[in-house]
Design an enzyme around this catalytic site. Sequence first.
Site, PDB file in Angstrom:
ATOM      1  N   HIS A   3      22.445 -46.334  23.927  1.00 34.35           N
ATOM      2  CA  HIS A   3      21.410 -47.150  23.297  1.00 34.35           C
ATOM      3  C   HIS A   3      20.054 -46.441  23.211  1.00 34.35           C
ATOM      4  CE1 HIS A   3      20.365 -51.656  22.554  1.00 34.35           C
ATOM      5  NE2 HIS A   3      19.733 -50.874  21.719  1.00 34.35           N
ATOM      6  N   TYR A  33      21.629 -56.972  24.421  1.00 32.21           N
ATOM      7  CA  TYR A  33      21.270 -58.140  23.616  1.00 32.21           C
ATOM      8  C   TYR A  33      21.724 -59.444  24.283  1.00 32.21           C
ATOM      9  CZ  TYR A  33      20.778 -54.729  19.769  1.00 32.21           C
ATOM     10  OH  TYR A  33      20.446 -53.663  18.975  1.00 32.21           O
ATOM     11  N   LYS A  36      26.726 -51.152  22.310  1.00 32.28           N
ATOM     12  CA  LYS A  36      25.937 -50.049  22.855  1.00 32.28           C
ATOM     13  C   LYS A  36      25.890 -50.074  24.373  1.00 32.28           C
ATOM     14  CE  LYS A  36      22.971 -50.670  18.819  1.00 32.28           C
ATOM     15  NZ  LYS A  36      23.236 -52.095  18.580  1.00 32.28           N
ATOM     16  N   ASP A  73      26.831 -55.457  14.317  1.00 34.00           N
ATOM     17  CA  ASP A  73      26.195 -54.585  15.303  1.00 34.00           C
ATOM     18  C   ASP A  73      25.623 -55.421  16.448  1.00 34.00           C
ATOM     19  OD1 ASP A  73      24.735 -51.626  15.565  1.00 34.00           O
ATOM     20  OD2 ASP A  73      23.508 -53.265  16.356  1.00 34.00           O
TER      21      ASP A  73
END
Length: 283
Positions: free
Chosen positions: A111, A53, A78, A48
């Site tokens: 997200h 990120y 996401k 994931d």
Amino acid sequence: MSILTDTYTLNNGTKIPKVAFGTWQTPDGDVAYQAVSSALKFGYRHIDTAKIYGNEKSVGRAIADSDVKREDLWVTTKLPSQDKTRDLVLADFESSLSRLGLDYVDLYLIHAPWPWGEAGSKHFDEENAEAWKTLEELQKSGRVKSIGISNFDVHDMENILKIAEIKPVVNQIQYYIGFTEPKISKFAAEHDIRIEAYSPLATGDILNSEAIRKIAGRYNVSVAQLALRFTIQNGTVTLPKAISERHIQENTQLDFTINDDDMRTLNSMPDAAPAHFHNSTQG
């Protein structure tokens, strides 16, 4: 059978591994590359990540360098929460796919229902509807196998379901012992939307709970292992994150069963995380 190869069947018939390797707050470069490489080595088959990120490139490189076949992996990324127009969604998806070095992703999530800086300020119903219709378009193209949401409350889920041709398969939310979001979880279950539990250890805060430690001792497991098993027995996909090989491997050792009495106790525990945790997380 290892818990890492156990699956749930989603509302579109696809099978999702019950345990995912989370990469939130895992820095891009060697740290993310080594963490994902270790996870794949120890048997994780569900990875994931997210554009926000900043580590998709390293995640993709670790996947490419592993000996695991692509068809044996489940990869989630996401859409940035502030990007909700069709053009931005398509551009974000293309950039994520390129950084990951993949031809498709197994799951693509919105997200959050709001831009991070505006969390809880108001609802973004029209914007989320446009984003969702674009995710449906991506699934129909075949480059996304399943689509879902993250951090959506009951109102935001209702808003999507009103306009959805394709129902979300999951809602990825903050979920751990003492914080199981009963209203969101109940609504999701009623509409066959699987909950994914991010921050299942409350980024470590519940590791200091003496009550949880006492229960873990009865099973000869760590607090972390008990906490992860708890989320699985509540029917969620669990998303532990770790960097050290020791913790990555420890988090795979979940093939035990918490008895009904202890599950009742754990489900009735108060939230052990500090209040600021809920306002700062972006899992």
